[in-house]
Design a protein around this motif. Structure first.
Motif, PDB file in Angstrom:
ATOM      1  N   GLU A 113      32.550 -77.526  30.232  1.00 39.23           N
ATOM      2  CA  GLU A 113      31.941 -76.218  30.001  1.00 39.23           C
ATOM      3  C   GLU A 113      31.738 -75.514  31.347  1.00 39.23           C
ATOM      4  OE1 GLU A 113      28.883 -76.361  27.203  1.00 39.23           O
ATOM      5  OE2 GLU A 113      28.469 -74.218  27.250  1.00 39.23           O
ATOM      6  N   ILE A 114      32.343 -74.349  31.485  1.00 38.03           N
ATOM      7  CA  ILE A 114      32.327 -73.652  32.770  1.00 38.03           C
ATOM      8  C   ILE A 114      31.663 -72.293  32.618  1.00 38.03           C
ATOM      9  CG2 ILE A 114      34.422 -74.807  33.563  1.00 38.03           C
ATOM     10  CD1 ILE A 114      35.934 -72.211  32.897  1.00 38.03           C
ATOM     11  N   VAL A 115      31.225 -71.744  33.718  1.00 37.43           N
ATOM     12  CA  VAL A 115      30.595 -70.430  33.738  1.00 37.43           C
ATOM     13  C   VAL A 115      31.672 -69.356  33.718  1.00 37.43           C
ATOM     14  CG1 VAL A 115      29.125 -68.860  35.045  1.00 37.43           C
ATOM     15  CG2 VAL A 115      28.600 -71.309  34.992  1.00 37.43           C
ATOM     16  N   GLU A 116      31.626 -68.519  32.706  1.00 36.65           N
ATOM     17  CA  GLU A 116      32.551 -67.390  32.626  1.00 36.65           C
ATOM     18  C   GLU A 116      31.958 -66.133  33.242  1.00 36.65           C
ATOM     19  OE1 GLU A 116      34.896 -68.794  28.563  1.00 36.65           O
ATOM     20  OE2 GLU A 116      33.760 -66.932  28.589  1.00 36.65           O
ATOM     21  N   HIS A 117      30.638 -65.947  33.083  1.00 41.47           N
ATOM     22  CA  HIS A 117      29.937 -64.819  33.706  1.00 41.47           C
ATOM     23  C   HIS A 117      28.547 -65.297  34.104  1.00 41.47           C
ATOM     24  CE1 HIS A 117      33.013 -62.074  32.110  1.00 41.47           C
ATOM     25  NE2 HIS A 117      32.862 -62.691  30.944  1.00 41.47           N
ATOM     26  N   SER A 118      27.991 -64.707  35.132  1.00 39.89           N
ATOM     27  CA  SER A 118      26.608 -64.991  35.515  1.00 39.89           C
ATOM     28  C   SER A 118      25.972 -63.715  36.038  1.00 39.89           C
ATOM     29  CB  SER A 118      26.541 -66.108  36.563  1.00 39.89           C
ATOM     30  OG  SER A 118      27.112 -65.688  37.786  1.00 39.89           O
ATOM     31  N   TYR A 119      24.686 -63.538  35.723  1.00 34.45           N
ATOM     32  CA  TYR A 119      23.990 -62.300  36.075  1.00 34.45           C
ATOM     33  C   TYR A 119      22.557 -62.615  36.477  1.00 34.45           C
ATOM     34  CZ  TYR A 119      27.843 -60.437  33.280  1.00 34.45           C
ATOM     35  OH  TYR A 119      29.088 -60.154  32.765  1.00 34.45           O
ATOM     36  N   SER A 120      22.046 -61.821  37.395  1.00 32.13           N
ATOM     37  CA  SER A 120      20.635 -61.892  37.756  1.00 32.13           C
ATOM     38  C   SER A 120      19.841 -61.082  36.735  1.00 32.13           C
ATOM     39  CB  SER A 120      20.420 -61.327  39.159  1.00 32.13           C
ATOM     40  OG  SER A 120      19.048 -61.265  39.466  1.00 32.13           O
ATOM     41  N   CYS A 121      18.774 -61.680  36.190  1.00 27.55           N
ATOM     42  CA  CYS A 121      17.971 -60.990  35.179  1.00 27.55           C
ATOM     43  C   CYS A 121      16.612 -61.665  35.102  1.00 27.55           C
ATOM     44  CB  CYS A 121      18.670 -60.995  33.820  1.00 27.55           C
ATOM     45  SG  CYS A 121      18.940 -62.647  33.140  1.00 27.55           S
ATOM     46  N   ALA A 122      15.827 -61.309  34.086  1.00 31.14           N
ATOM     47  CA  ALA A 122      14.491 -61.867  33.916  1.00 31.14           C
ATOM     48  C   ALA A 122      14.233 -62.112  32.439  1.00 31.14           C
ATOM     49  CB  ALA A 122      13.424 -60.935  34.485  1.00 31.14           C
ATOM     50  N   LEU A 123      13.507 -63.192  32.138  1.00 29.66           N
ATOM     51  CA  LEU A 123      13.132 -63.546  30.776  1.00 29.66           C
ATOM     52  C   LEU A 123      11.708 -63.077  30.517  1.00 29.66           C
ATOM     53  CD1 LEU A 123      13.657 -65.165  28.098  1.00 29.66           C
ATOM     54  CD2 LEU A 123      12.637 -67.128  29.273  1.00 29.66           C
ATOM     55  N   GLU A 124      11.512 -62.378  29.381  1.00 36.88           N
ATOM     56  CA  GLU A 124      10.177 -61.898  29.043  1.00 36.88           C
ATOM     57  C   GLU A 124       9.371 -63.008  28.381  1.00 36.88           C
ATOM     58  OE1 GLU A 124       9.960 -58.324  26.751  1.00 36.88           O
ATOM     59  OE2 GLU A 124       7.980 -58.836  25.975  1.00 36.88           O
ATOM     60  N   ARG A 125       8.261 -63.344  29.009  1.00 33.82           N
ATOM     61  CA  ARG A 125       7.275 -64.224  28.404  1.00 33.82           C
ATOM     62  C   ARG A 125       5.914 -63.567  28.627  1.00 33.82           C
ATOM     63  NH1 ARG A 125       7.955 -65.974  24.402  1.00 33.82           N
ATOM     64  NH2 ARG A 125       5.779 -66.492  24.588  1.00 33.82           N
ATOM     65  N   SER A 126       4.965 -64.270  29.217  1.00 30.88           N
ATOM     66  CA  SER A 126       3.701 -63.625  29.547  1.00 30.88           C
ATOM     67  C   SER A 126       3.925 -62.501  30.544  1.00 30.88           C
ATOM     68  CB  SER A 126       2.726 -64.649  30.122  1.00 30.88           C
ATOM     69  OG  SER A 126       2.584 -65.735  29.236  1.00 30.88           O
ATOM     70  N   PHE A 127       4.880 -62.715  31.429  1.00 26.11           N
ATOM     71  CA  PHE A 127       5.389 -61.657  32.295  1.00 26.11           C
ATOM     72  C   PHE A 127       6.866 -61.969  32.521  1.00 26.11           C
ATOM     73  CE2 PHE A 127       5.762 -64.049  36.241  1.00 26.11           C
ATOM     74  CZ  PHE A 127       4.836 -65.074  36.087  1.00 26.11           C
ATOM     75  N   LEU A 128       7.534 -61.175  33.346  1.00 23.24           N
ATOM     76  CA  LEU A 128       8.960 -61.364  33.558  1.00 23.24           C
ATOM     77  C   LEU A 128       9.207 -62.533  34.519  1.00 23.24           C
ATOM     78  CD1 LEU A 128      10.322 -57.709  33.829  1.00 23.24           C
ATOM     79  CD2 LEU A 128      10.488 -59.286  31.914  1.00 23.24           C
ATOM     80  N   TYR A 129       9.931 -63.549  34.028  1.00 24.97           N
ATOM     81  CA  TYR A 129      10.334 -64.675  34.876  1.00 24.97           C
ATOM     82  C   TYR A 129      11.755 -64.410  35.357  1.00 24.97           C
ATOM     83  CZ  TYR A 129       6.321 -67.382  33.231  1.00 24.97           C
ATOM     84  OH  TYR A 129       5.053 -67.831  32.962  1.00 24.97           O
ATOM     85  N   HIS A 130      11.874 -64.099  36.640  1.00 19.68           N
ATOM     86  CA  HIS A 130      13.185 -63.759  37.186  1.00 19.68           C
ATOM     87  C   HIS A 130      13.997 -65.021  37.439  1.00 19.68           C
ATOM     88  CE1 HIS A 130      12.975 -59.372  37.903  1.00 19.68           C
ATOM     89  NE2 HIS A 130      11.677 -59.608  37.855  1.00 19.68           N
ATOM     90  N   GLY A 131      15.276 -64.924  37.116  1.00 15.70           N
ATOM     91  CA  GLY A 131      16.173 -66.053  37.289  1.00 15.70           C
ATOM     92  C   GLY A 131      17.613 -65.611  37.128  1.00 15.70           C
ATOM     93  N   ARG A 132      18.428 -66.463  36.525  1.00 15.77           N
ATOM     94  CA  ARG A 132      19.857 -66.165  36.401  1.00 15.77           C
ATOM     95  C   ARG A 132      20.365 -66.593  35.035  1.00 15.77           C
ATOM     96  NH1 ARG A 132      22.524 -63.942  40.048  1.00 15.77           N
ATOM     97  NH2 ARG A 132      24.790 -63.737  39.939  1.00 15.77           N
TER      98      ARG A 132
END
Length: 604
Positions: free
Chosen positions: A234-253
């Protein structure tokens, strides 16, 4: 001549300037390559045999890559209904509980209920197993923004045979608390494709087709292997910087492969790893976070549950993950939708490939030679898959009695009664049955006329249809309405889920609505719940009581002010709506009487 040399010297760069420009250009090229091509993805190489076919992998790896659902014999449906008397993990004495339900190697996350020691979830999780008995492990955690989530308690329930348990309270092994579960186990048809049933961890058999060319392997493990422990092919076809919404935005990839959407974040040393299989996704759509931040919401099918972190709950029973802070949201959305489409195309091709052999094996097992010959000639398709039921998520309440749990088991409540307050009551010149006919029936034009008078547009009203989840009938009303609030756009979309029940004697009518909006500040935090109780008091009149309240799915700082403002504003809105309904009923009754009189005169 001297002037010409001076001009040439000014226009043409010196040797030192050329060297500096070349060095700067080389640096930019290397930086661009590092940020785009070398973004966490290792170099690849093709592994082929001399015949041009993919090389065989180890037996252990082939076994792990098999579809663990294709040969499973039982489907276990776990309903996480509620919990009570949980330990307070927060400083204010409350908790932000969520549950992790495990069955064998599969693990699902429930949504998080903020600020409650007595949460109500009403969420479902489906697990496919090969044989019984198995153990269902339910662990309740208290979410922490920065630190590791605290364990509030756990319980292990053995499942030894088919059947259903009913709603049972199980005592947690922690300091205090109980959890209410309903477990149903049944045997599946032969080789049912569970990935279409909403089974958790849907993961199709990842087999390389002969016509798809050579299989691709990593020379070294990439982020999908080192972070998420996924298979080596399983390989990475695309990757992006973004953030997951929880109690606040958790920035990651975010990483996108052929089978999964993965997200990794490490904020304040708090690790968050989310792996969402494409087979569990019901819809991917545009959304917004905090009005100005474009986001993407990944909605999971009912029964799938969360993967790796608590998802966001919702009134329709489908949990979801919301990702925001993209550099180019539309570009990411396009690639995600394309990846989902490609996954389903691959899955359908594989499904068609193994359909004939599935039923043939079943007939061989039952020893039906005549039918076997017929199937070989006609190539009949496999048996249909089971469909999973849906459960509607909800908020916490202080005390949960056994009677309420029994009611949940039969029919789920459409709205949250504890948030309702009376805002209007009056007498109408019609019976409860006539009220439904004139105002709510599919043949009534009241809804269209009312929204037209309000200058709403893009109105879509679905037909009433029976609901097995809620007693009575349900429908959806969608429209866009004008917004005069300073922080809102000129118009906002509104979705209103409606539910109605008419008693057997047709003297009592209950009409309930759950309204959701977008574009309003804190719109994702709350819903507007309303109930109309209509009761016939005479042959030509009925009593109408309206209660309203703002139900908060998660806590926010301005919660009390938003609640009071919503109640005050909707008092005016429903007063206008009822006046319009009264006028429409009077006009309709007058028209009906006139029509009846005309028909009587013609008959005479």
């Amino acid at each position: 001549m001297l002037g010409f040399e001076t001009v040439v010297g000014l226009l043409l760069p010196s040797w030192e300037e050329l060297q500096l420009s070349v060095a700067a250009a080389a640096f930019l090229i290397v930086a661009y390559w590092f940020l785009t091509l070398g973004d966490g993805v290792d170099h690849r190489t093709l592994v082929e045999t001399s015949a041009g076919r993919p090389a065989e992998v180890d037996d252990d790896e082939k076994e792990s890559k098999g579809d663990r659902h294709s040969n499973s014999a039982y489907l276990i449906k776990v309903k996480l209904l509620a919990a009570k008397n949980l330990r307070g993990a927060n400083l204010n004495g409350t908790s932000d509980p969520y549950a992790i339900i495990s069955c064998g190697a599969e693990k699902c996350f429930s949504s998080m209920v903020p600020g409650s020691r007595n949460p109500i979830w009403r969420e479902g999780f489906n697990f496919a197993v090969d044989e019984l008995p198995v153990k269902i492990i339910v662990t309740i955690y208290g979410w922490d923004i920065i630190r590791r989530s605290a364990v509030l308690g756990s319980v292990t329930i053995p499942v030894e045979h088919e059947g259903r348990t009913g709603a049972i309270w199980y005592t947690l092994d922690g300091a205090s608390g109980q959890v209410c579960l309903h477990i149903k186990t049944h045997k599946l048809q032969v080789d049912s494709p569970r990935v279409l049933d909403g089974c958790s961890g849907a993961n199709t058999r990842r087999k390389a087709f002969a016509d798809q060319g050579p299989m691709v392997f990593h020379q070294k493990h990439g982020p999908l292997q080192t972070i998420f422990n996924l298979l080596s092919d399983e390989i990475v076809e695309h990757s992006y910087s973004c953030a997951l919404e929880r109690s606040f935005l958790y920035h990651g990839r975010m990483y996108i492969s052929a089978w999964n959407i993965c997200f990794h974040s490490n904020v304040f040393s708090k690790q968050i790893k989310v792996t969402v299989p494409f087979g569990d996704i019901d819809e991917i759509k545009r959304s917004r976070h905090a009005i100005i931040n474009p986001a993407i919401t990944v909605i999971l099918r009912v029964g799938a549950g969360g993967h790796g972190a608590p998802p966001l709950g919702n009134g329709d029973g489908k949990v979801r993950y919301k990702f925001a802070s993209f550099w180019n949201r539309n570009h990411v959305l396009k690639n995600l939708q394309h990846a989902v489409q490609k996954y389903h195309t691959m899955f359908e091709a594989e499904k068609k490939e193994r359909e004939p052999s599935t039923l043939l094996d079943f007939i061989k097992e039952k020893q039906q030679p005549a039918l076997l010959y017929f199937v070989k000639e006609k190539k009949m398709p496999t048996l249909p898959a089971h469909s999973s039921s849906s459960f509607r998520s909800s908020e916490s309440q202080s005390n949960i009695s056994e009677e309420i749990v029994a009611k949940i088991e039969q029919f789920q409540p459409f709205i949250k009664e504890e948030v309702l307050t009376t805002i209007y009551n009056d007498v109408f010149p019609c019976t409860a049955e006539q009220f439904f006919k004139f105002v709510l029936d599919d043949g009534s034009t009241f809804t269209n006329e009312y929204h037209t008078a309000r200058k709403d547009f893009n109105l879509i009203v679905s037909q009433w249809h029976a609901s097995s989840e809620y007693n009575g009938q349900v429908r959806d009303v969608k429209y866009r309405t004008l917004c005069n609030f300073p922080l809102c756009p000129p118009d906002i979309p509104v979705t209103e889920f409606q539910h109605t029940v008419l008693s057997a004697d047709k003297k009592k009518l209950v009409f309930e609505t759950v309204q959701q909006t977008e574009g309003v500040p804190f719109a994702s935090y709350f819903e507007a719940h309303c109930r109309w109780s209509v009761e016939t008091v005479s042959e030509s009149s009925c009593k109408v009581d309206i209660t309203f309240g703002a139900y908060f799915k998660k806590w926010c700082l301005l919660q009390s002010k938003i609640k009071s403002a919503a109640v005050d504003d909707n008092k005016k809105v429903y007063k206008i709506r009822l006046d319009a309904a009264r006028s429409y009923i009077t006009k309709s009754r007058t028209s009906n009487i006139a029509s009846s009189s005309t028909a009587t005169q013609e008959n005479n």
